[in-house]
Enzyme design. Structure first.
Site, PDB file in Angstrom:
ATOM      1  N   SER A  68       8.948  38.172  -7.245  1.00 14.57           N
ATOM      2  CA  SER A  68       8.418  39.258  -6.558  1.00 14.57           C
ATOM      3  C   SER A  68       9.114  39.470  -5.208  1.00 14.57           C
ATOM      4  O   SER A  68       9.702  38.572  -4.654  1.00 14.57           O
ATOM      5  CB  SER A  68       6.947  38.544  -6.290  1.00 14.57           C
ATOM      6  OG  SER A  68       6.246  38.427  -7.604  1.00 14.57           O
TER       7      SER A  68
HETATM    8  N1  SAM Z   1       6.250  33.954  -9.052  1.00 18.83           N
HETATM    9  C1  SAM Z   1       7.640  34.282  -9.711  1.00 18.83           C
HETATM   10  C2  SAM Z   1       8.767  34.417  -9.028  1.00 18.83           C
HETATM   11  O1  SAM Z   1       8.673  33.829  -7.896  1.00 18.83           O
HETATM   12  O2  SAM Z   1       9.874  34.269  -9.588  1.00 18.83           O
HETATM   13  C3  SAM Z   1       7.394  35.701 -10.271  1.00 18.83           C
HETATM   14  C4  SAM Z   1       6.563  35.926 -11.568  1.00 18.83           C
HETATM   15  S1  SAM Z   1       6.782  37.415 -12.503  1.00 18.83           S
HETATM   16  C5  SAM Z   1       6.254  38.282 -11.297  1.00 18.83           C
HETATM   17  C6  SAM Z   1       5.345  36.856 -13.735  1.00 18.83           C
HETATM   18  C7  SAM Z   1       5.609  35.976 -14.428  1.00 18.83           C
HETATM   19  O3  SAM Z   1       4.388  35.458 -15.224  1.00 18.83           O
HETATM   20  C8  SAM Z   1       6.631  36.013 -15.607  1.00 18.83           C
HETATM   21  O4  SAM Z   1       7.605  35.215 -15.827  1.00 18.83           O
HETATM   22  C9  SAM Z   1       5.740  36.026 -16.879  1.00 18.83           C
HETATM   23  O5  SAM Z   1       6.530  35.837 -18.071  1.00 18.83           O
HETATM   24  C10 SAM Z   1       4.796  35.099 -16.624  1.00 18.83           C
HETATM   25  N2  SAM Z   1       3.536  35.358 -17.595  1.00 18.83           N
HETATM   26  C11 SAM Z   1       2.753  36.288 -17.721  1.00 18.83           C
HETATM   27  N3  SAM Z   1       1.691  35.989 -18.408  1.00 18.83           N
HETATM   28  C12 SAM Z   1       1.525  34.472 -18.618  1.00 18.83           C
HETATM   29  C13 SAM Z   1       0.679  33.706 -18.787  1.00 18.83           C
HETATM   30  N4  SAM Z   1      -0.346  33.909 -19.541  1.00 18.83           N
HETATM   31  N5  SAM Z   1       0.811  32.288 -18.872  1.00 18.83           N
HETATM   32  C14 SAM Z   1       2.192  31.962 -18.086  1.00 18.83           C
HETATM   33  N6  SAM Z   1       2.844  33.029 -17.545  1.00 18.83           N
HETATM   34  C15 SAM Z   1       2.888  34.147 -17.756  1.00 18.83           C
END
Ligand code: SAM
Length: 220
Positions: A68
Site C-alpha cells: 500500500s
Molecule cells: N499490507 C500489505 C503490505 O504492506 O504489503 C499490503 C496488502 S495487499 C494490499 C492485500 C493482501 O491481502 C494481499 O497480499 C492479498 O493476498 C491478501 N488477502 C486478500 N484476501 C485475503 C484473505 N481472505 N485472507 C488473507 N489475506 C488476504
C-alpha cells in the site's frame, strides 16, 4: 562503506516521505511517524522497484497484489490508536511492510495471508529484520484467528464487500477495527470501535484496495 552510504540515502528518503506525504496530510501520532521513519520499506518491494519504494503510491509485489501507499499505511495505523501493549490482528500480510509497522507499535501481531509465496517472503524479510513479536498464518483471514482472540486492534488491508462479523466478534471491548469496504474497485475506509455491545462507525475517506477474497469476502 558503500552499504553505509546506501542506508543513509534510504533514511533520507524515509524522512522526506514522512515530512512530505504524512505530516502534510495530517498524520500526527509521533509513534506512527517514528515507526515509518524506522522501517526500511525498500526491503519489502521487488528489487527492480527499490528506487520507487518511498514514492507516494502503491507498488506491485507479485501475484497481482500490492504494497500500500505509505500514506494509507500511516492513516490506517494511526486509526488503530496503538500504545504498545496491544494484541493486533492483520488480515493480508502482503509484503509484510504494514506488519513491521504494527510490530513496532504493538505487543504482538498476528498476521494472516492467503497467498503462501507472499507469506513466506514476508516472513523471511521480517525474521531477517529481527522481529520476534509477529505470528504468521496461511489461510482465509476473513475467518480471523479465533484461538488468540480477543484483539485490541484489527486491520484488514484488502477491500471487503461488508465488515465480516467474524472479525467484529474477535474484537475486544474498546477495540478498533479498520477495514476498506465497498465494491471490487473502490472503497471507503471504515473504522469501527467496539464499546460494550455498541459499534461506533467512522468513515476515514475513499480508498482503492485489492479484493479481500474469502468466505466472508469476495469470491475469487
Ligand atoms: N499490507 C500489505 C503490505 O504492506 O504489503 C499490503 C496488502 S495487499 C494490499 C492485500 C493482501 O491481502 C494481499 O497480499 C492479498 O493476498 C491478501 N488477502 C486478500 N484476501 C485475503 C484473505 N481472505 N485472507 C488473507 N489475506 C488476504
Amino acid at each position: 562503506m558503500e552499504e553505509g552510504k546506501k542506508v543513509d540515502i534510504f533514511a533520507e528518503k524515509r524522512e522526506k516521505m514522512v515530512r512530505e506525504q504524512l505530516i502534510t496530510r495530517g498524520i500526527h501520532d509521533k509513534r506512527v511517524l517514528d515507526a515509518m521513519r524506522k522501517v526500511p520499506r525498500h526491503l519489502f518491494v521487488p528489487p527492480d522497484l527499490i528506487d520507487e519504494a518511498y514514492n507516494d503510491y502503491p507498488l506491485p509485489i507479485g501475484q497481482g497484489q500490492t504494497i500500500s501507499q505509505p500514506y494509507i499505511v500511516a492513516l490506517m495505523t494511526e486509526a488503530l490508536e496503538l500504545k504498545g501493549d496491544e494484541k493486533t490482528l492483520e488480515i493480508g500480510t502482503g509484503s509484510g511492510y504494514q506488519t513491521a509497522i504494527l510490530a513496532e507499535l504493538s505487543k504482538e501481531v498476528y498476521t494472516i495471508e492467503r497467498i503462501i509465496s507472499l507469506l513466506n517472503k514476508a516472513k523471511e524479510v521480517l525474521k531477517d529484520l529481527g522481529y520476534k513479536n509477529i505470528f504468521f498464518k496461511a489461510g482465509d483471514g476473513t475467518l480471523g484467528w479465533p484461538e488468540n482472540k480477543p484483539y485490541d486492534a484489527i486491520i484488514v488491508t484488502a477491500g471487503a464487500p461488508k465488515i465480516p462479523q467474524t472479525l467484529v466478534d474477535q474484537l475486544a471491548d474498546k477495540g478498533r477495527l479498520v477495514i476498506p469496504v465497498g465494491d471490487r474497485f473502490s472503497q471507503e475506509l471504515i473504522k469501527v470501535t467496539k464499546s460494550k455491545n455498541e459499534l461506533i462507525r467512522e468513515n476515514l475517506g475513499g480508498c482503492r484496495f485489492v479484493n479481500l477474497i474469502g468466505i466472508h469476502g469476495w469470491k475469487e
